[in-house]
Each structure stands twice: as C-alpha cells, then as structure tokens.
Design an enzyme around this catalytic site. Sequence first.
Site, PDB file in Angstrom:
ATOM      1  N   ASP A  99      -2.011   8.985  -8.122  1.00 27.97           N
ATOM      2  CA  ASP A  99      -2.950   8.240  -7.276  1.00 27.97           C
ATOM      3  C   ASP A  99      -4.274   8.991  -7.250  1.00 27.97           C
ATOM      4  O   ASP A  99      -4.288  10.221  -7.266  1.00 27.97           O
ATOM      5  CB  ASP A  99      -2.370   8.136  -5.843  1.00 27.97           C
ATOM      6  CG  ASP A  99      -2.951   6.974  -5.065  1.00 27.97           C
ATOM      7  OD1 ASP A  99      -4.174   6.974  -4.846  1.00 27.97           O
ATOM      8  OD2 ASP A  99      -2.183   6.076  -4.664  1.00 27.97           O
ATOM      9  N   ASN A 100      -5.374   8.261  -7.207  1.00 26.67           N
ATOM     10  CA  ASN A 100      -6.682   8.935  -7.079  1.00 26.67           C
ATOM     11  C   ASN A 100      -7.194   8.890  -5.644  1.00 26.67           C
ATOM     12  O   ASN A 100      -8.335   9.251  -5.377  1.00 26.67           O
ATOM     13  CB  ASN A 100      -7.729   8.328  -8.032  1.00 26.67           C
ATOM     14  CG  ASN A 100      -8.110   6.920  -7.621  1.00 26.67           C
ATOM     15  OD1 ASN A 100      -7.462   6.318  -6.771  1.00 26.67           O
ATOM     16  ND2 ASN A 100      -9.152   6.377  -8.240  1.00 26.67           N
ATOM     17  N   TYR A 147     -10.608  -9.327  -8.332  1.00 26.52           N
ATOM     18  CA  TYR A 147      -9.204  -8.955  -8.075  1.00 26.52           C
ATOM     19  C   TYR A 147      -8.260  -9.941  -8.786  1.00 26.52           C
ATOM     20  O   TYR A 147      -7.372  -9.534  -9.542  1.00 26.52           O
ATOM     21  CB  TYR A 147      -8.956  -8.966  -6.569  1.00 26.52           C
ATOM     22  CG  TYR A 147      -7.544  -8.610  -6.148  1.00 26.52           C
ATOM     23  CD1 TYR A 147      -7.051  -7.321  -6.325  1.00 26.52           C
ATOM     24  CD2 TYR A 147      -6.715  -9.562  -5.556  1.00 26.52           C
ATOM     25  CE1 TYR A 147      -5.757  -6.988  -5.924  1.00 26.52           C
ATOM     26  CE2 TYR A 147      -5.434  -9.233  -5.140  1.00 26.52           C
ATOM     27  CZ  TYR A 147      -4.957  -7.947  -5.327  1.00 26.52           C
ATOM     28  OH  TYR A 147      -3.676  -7.625  -4.919  1.00 26.52           O
ATOM     29  N   LEU A 185      -3.184   9.045 -19.063  1.00 28.97           N
ATOM     30  CA  LEU A 185      -2.245   9.840 -18.260  1.00 28.97           C
ATOM     31  C   LEU A 185      -1.178  10.451 -19.171  1.00 28.97           C
ATOM     32  O   LEU A 185      -0.461   9.710 -19.867  1.00 28.97           O
ATOM     33  CB  LEU A 185      -1.566   8.944 -17.204  1.00 28.97           C
ATOM     34  CG  LEU A 185      -0.454   9.600 -16.397  1.00 28.97           C
ATOM     35  CD1 LEU A 185      -1.000  10.694 -15.464  1.00 28.97           C
ATOM     36  CD2 LEU A 185       0.328   8.558 -15.583  1.00 28.97           C
ATOM     37  N   PHE A 226      -0.141   1.945   0.655  1.00 29.89           N
ATOM     38  CA  PHE A 226       0.805   1.334   1.594  1.00 29.89           C
ATOM     39  C   PHE A 226       2.146   1.028   0.884  1.00 29.89           C
ATOM     40  O   PHE A 226       3.181   1.642   1.198  1.00 29.89           O
ATOM     41  CB  PHE A 226       0.149   0.072   2.182  1.00 29.89           C
ATOM     42  CG  PHE A 226       1.097  -0.905   2.793  1.00 29.89           C
ATOM     43  CD1 PHE A 226       2.033  -0.497   3.734  1.00 29.89           C
ATOM     44  CD2 PHE A 226       1.050  -2.255   2.430  1.00 29.89           C
ATOM     45  CE1 PHE A 226       2.928  -1.407   4.300  1.00 29.89           C
ATOM     46  CE2 PHE A 226       1.931  -3.166   2.991  1.00 29.89           C
ATOM     47  CZ  PHE A 226       2.866  -2.743   3.922  1.00 29.89           C
ATOM     48  N   THR A 240       2.339  -8.830   2.308  1.00 24.98           N
ATOM     49  CA  THR A 240       3.388  -7.944   2.836  1.00 24.98           C
ATOM     50  C   THR A 240       2.774  -7.060   3.921  1.00 24.98           C
ATOM     51  O   THR A 240       1.604  -6.701   3.840  1.00 24.98           O
ATOM     52  CB  THR A 240       3.963  -7.092   1.688  1.00 24.98           C
ATOM     53  OG1 THR A 240       4.501  -7.984   0.704  1.00 24.98           O
ATOM     54  CG2 THR A 240       5.057  -6.168   2.165  1.00 24.98           C
TER      55      THR A 240
HETATM   56  P1  NAD Z   1      -3.222   0.148  -1.130  1.00 23.92           P
HETATM   57  O1  NAD Z   1      -4.694   0.055  -1.223  1.00 23.92           O
HETATM   58  O2  NAD Z   1      -2.613   0.694   0.115  1.00 23.92           O
HETATM   59  O3  NAD Z   1      -2.633   0.974  -2.356  1.00 23.92           O
HETATM   60  C1  NAD Z   1      -3.221   1.011  -3.626  1.00 23.92           C
HETATM   61  C2  NAD Z   1      -3.154   2.443  -4.127  1.00 23.92           C
HETATM   62  O4  NAD Z   1      -3.717   2.484  -5.452  1.00 23.92           O
HETATM   63  C3  NAD Z   1      -3.969   3.403  -3.259  1.00 23.92           C
HETATM   64  O5  NAD Z   1      -3.186   4.530  -2.934  1.00 23.92           O
HETATM   65  C4  NAD Z   1      -5.154   3.769  -4.150  1.00 23.92           C
HETATM   66  O6  NAD Z   1      -5.681   5.044  -3.865  1.00 23.92           O
HETATM   67  C5  NAD Z   1      -4.538   3.650  -5.527  1.00 23.92           C
HETATM   68  N1  NAD Z   1      -5.537   3.438  -6.579  1.00 23.92           N
HETATM   69  C6  NAD Z   1      -6.544   2.535  -6.620  1.00 23.92           C
HETATM   70  N2  NAD Z   1      -7.256   2.667  -7.747  1.00 23.92           N
HETATM   71  C7  NAD Z   1      -6.674   3.668  -8.449  1.00 23.92           C
HETATM   72  C8  NAD Z   1      -6.944   4.286  -9.703  1.00 23.92           C
HETATM   73  N3  NAD Z   1      -7.978   3.902 -10.476  1.00 23.92           N
HETATM   74  N4  NAD Z   1      -6.144   5.304 -10.117  1.00 23.92           N
HETATM   75  C9  NAD Z   1      -5.101   5.723  -9.356  1.00 23.92           C
HETATM   76  N5  NAD Z   1      -4.803   5.177  -8.152  1.00 23.92           N
HETATM   77  C10 NAD Z   1      -5.580   4.166  -7.706  1.00 23.92           C
HETATM   78  O7  NAD Z   1      -2.662  -1.326  -1.410  1.00 23.92           O
HETATM   79  P2  NAD Z   1      -1.172  -1.892  -1.339  1.00 23.92           P
HETATM   80  O8  NAD Z   1      -1.157  -2.992  -0.354  1.00 23.92           O
HETATM   81  O9  NAD Z   1      -0.188  -0.798  -1.219  1.00 23.92           O
HETATM   82  O10 NAD Z   1      -1.046  -2.571  -2.781  1.00 23.92           O
HETATM   83  C11 NAD Z   1      -0.325  -1.947  -3.843  1.00 23.92           C
HETATM   84  C12 NAD Z   1      -0.237  -2.896  -5.028  1.00 23.92           C
HETATM   85  O11 NAD Z   1       0.457  -4.091  -4.643  1.00 23.92           O
HETATM   86  C13 NAD Z   1      -1.599  -3.345  -5.559  1.00 23.92           C
HETATM   87  O12 NAD Z   1      -1.530  -3.397  -6.971  1.00 23.92           O
HETATM   88  C14 NAD Z   1      -1.765  -4.725  -4.987  1.00 23.92           C
HETATM   89  O13 NAD Z   1      -2.587  -5.524  -5.813  1.00 23.92           O
HETATM   90  C15 NAD Z   1      -0.336  -5.229  -4.934  1.00 23.92           C
HETATM   91  N6  NAD Z   1      -0.175  -6.272  -3.905  1.00 23.92           N
HETATM   92  C16 NAD Z   1      -0.093  -5.938  -2.570  1.00 23.92           C
HETATM   93  C17 NAD Z   1       0.064  -6.948  -1.615  1.00 23.92           C
HETATM   94  C18 NAD Z   1       0.211  -6.636  -0.150  1.00 23.92           C
HETATM   95  O14 NAD Z   1       0.395  -7.572   0.652  1.00 23.92           O
HETATM   96  N7  NAD Z   1       0.187  -5.399   0.294  1.00 23.92           N
HETATM   97  C19 NAD Z   1       0.099  -8.290  -2.025  1.00 23.92           C
HETATM   98  C20 NAD Z   1      -0.029  -8.574  -3.378  1.00 23.92           C
HETATM   99  C21 NAD Z   1      -0.144  -7.561  -4.315  1.00 23.92           C
END
Ligand code: NAD
Length: 312
Positions: A32-33, A145, A61, A12, A175
């Site tokens: 991304d995986n 987490y 990587l 996202f 977010t």
């Molecule tokens: P999301 O799940 O949509 O995106 C995370 C991405 O990381 C995914 O595309 C997933 O496939 C990839 N991923 C997971 N494990 C992986 C690995 N081992 N190797 C490669 N890729 C991997 O979540 P998001 O909401 O987009 O969050 C993105 C980041 O922002 C995260 O680190 C999350 O902790 C942080 N975050 C998000 C929010 C929010 O409100 N969205 C709030 C706080 C922190």
Amino acid sequence: MATAVVTGGAGFLGSHLCDHLVAKGLRVICVDNLETGSLQNVEHLRGDSFSFVNHDMTEHLAVDEGVDLVFHLASPASPIDYLRLPLKTLKVGSYGTHNALGLAKFKRARFLLASTSEVYGDPAIHPQPETYWGNVNPIGPRGVYDEAKRYAEALTMAYHRQQGVDTCIVRIFNTYGKRMRPNDGRAIPTFIRQAQANEPLTVFGDGSQTRSFCYVDDLIRGLVLLAESGEHLPVNIGNPQELTLLELAENVVRVTGSKSEIVFEALPVDDPQVRQPDITRARQLLGWEPQVGLEEGLRRVLEANERESLSV
Ligand code: NAD
C-alpha cells in the site's frame, strides 16, 4: 503456508481482508502507498504471518518469496478521493492492475480484481446482473473511477485469455463496516458522524435514489470464496436489501438514538438513481449469501467505534 499479496491492504476493505487471511493461517504481504489507507488499520497485525510494504502499485512490484494469491484492491474508492485524485485513479486502474497481474503471472498465482458496481453506471436494468454491460458516462467526473475499473476488468480478461493467468473479478457493491474514515464522503460514515454529533444528516437530491449496503464481514467472506473457486467471469458481491438514501438516513438516526434532523443537498453529477445487486451467480457458484442485515450491521459499527474510542 500459502502466501497472499493484498494490494490496498491498509485501506478499509483491504485491512479486513488481511485480518481474515491471517486468521485463516495464510502469510499476508500487504502492499500500500497509504494514499487513502492508514497504517493504523493494520498495526494490530504483527509477527511472521504479516508484512507491510510501502509501495505505489503504479511502479513495478518485485516480491522475493513464492506467492499463491494476489488480491488487487489498490485504488481510491470514495468519490471524495477519486474526484481529488483523477489521474492517480486512472493510473492505478491501468498501470497498477498491469503490475498486479504481472506479479500473478510471474508467480503463477491466482489473481482477484476488486472491481465495482460502478461499472454498471446509471443502470437501465434493475437489479443488475453480471451480464449487463452498463451505462457509464466516460467523460463525466466519475468516469475516472468507473472507466479505470472497466479497463481493469478488460485487462484482467486479456491476461487470462492470452497469458493463461488464473484470474477472477469481483464486482463489489457498497460495503460498510468499522475503519471507514468518518470524512471519506460515503453515505454511512457521513450519516453516523453527523448523527453522533446531533448535526443535520445531509441527503443528496430528494433522497429517493436507492442503494444496497453490505456488511464488511459478509463481503470479505464472499471475496475469499470467489478467490478459492475456479471462476473467471465477474461475480457480484453485495447485499440485495435495497433502500432509499432517505430511509438509510432515518435508520441511522434511529439506531444512534440521535436528535438530528435530515436536510437535502444538490445531487452530485451522474449519481446513479438505483443500485441493487443480482446475486444469483454468487449464490449458485459460491453458495454465498449475506447474513448481516442493515440494522445489525449499523449496531456492530457503532459498538466497534465505541470500543475504539474507549481504548484511545
Ligand atoms: P480505501 O480507500 O479504504 O482503500 C484503498 C487502498 O488502496 C488504500 O489503502 C490506499 O492507500 C491504497 N492505494 C491507492 N492507490 C494506491 C497505489 N497507487 N498503490 C498502492 N496502494 C494504493 O477503499 P476501500 O473501500 O477499502 O476499497 C478497496 C477496493 O475495493 C477498491 O479497489 C475499490 O474500488 C473497491 N470497492 C470498494 C467498495 C466499497 O464499498 N468499499 C465498493 C466497490 C469497490
């Protein structure tokens, strides 16, 4: 042309960051995986300025070209995902962050860690400033987490202090925006899905717990400003407009024009009672403020969903 690596770039937030960086004229390598992300999120990004690498960040990587910026976002982020993937969440927060920092060190790139407001746990200080050390239960189900992110922060500061890597840490508060998965368990996509189906909106507890929701464009702007700054200590990025979960559900019902009622369900374990960012540091260091209020943001998400369903 500067080059940025975005880990978790098919998720996202990562996909919105890729959009923003490509539009700014950077070359972007999205790593991304696809554990919780999707190629659909980046399929519109083509040409020389964008490439996708299917790679698990817990493995080393190697990148053949020069890299100026590493944005490390790879991690399950929704409670549904990290409760399903506890060990993978700990591994990507530890080995994954080592590998991303190692790449930044090798390439002499600026490094940004996507951390989270969850490092504050169930906070005793409200709103939460960056100086607050947090109140996290390390052995509860959410600990996988919260502690992974706390470890990732410690690791980032160690690479900075001991290895001289140019690092920064953003503590992201809740977010929302388009491309959130309707079933990812987070409040806004869940409420929108339920409201649009005229099903009851399920609020946890009595709905009096508070949250603050930031529109994705505001968040990405703040994150990039931080990456462009010389700051090394953590900076909160989030929208300080605070409301209860019940008020959020009522807002979604109103904006969607739904006929749904609101029902109450058991509170998850260690669910924080309050959550609101103190954004004084972001204001002072970056001149950053959120610009999109909740109602406007919800409307934008609904419009984007509508456009998407029409184009399918
Ligand atoms: P999301 O799940 O949509 O995106 C995370 C991405 O990381 C995914 O595309 C997933 O496939 C990839 N991923 C997971 N494990 C992986 C690995 N081992 N190797 C490669 N890729 C991997 O979540 P998001 O909401 O987009 O969050 C993105 C980041 O922002 C995260 O680190 C999350 O902790 C942080 N975050 C998000 C929010 C929010 O409100 N969205 C709030 C706080 C922190």
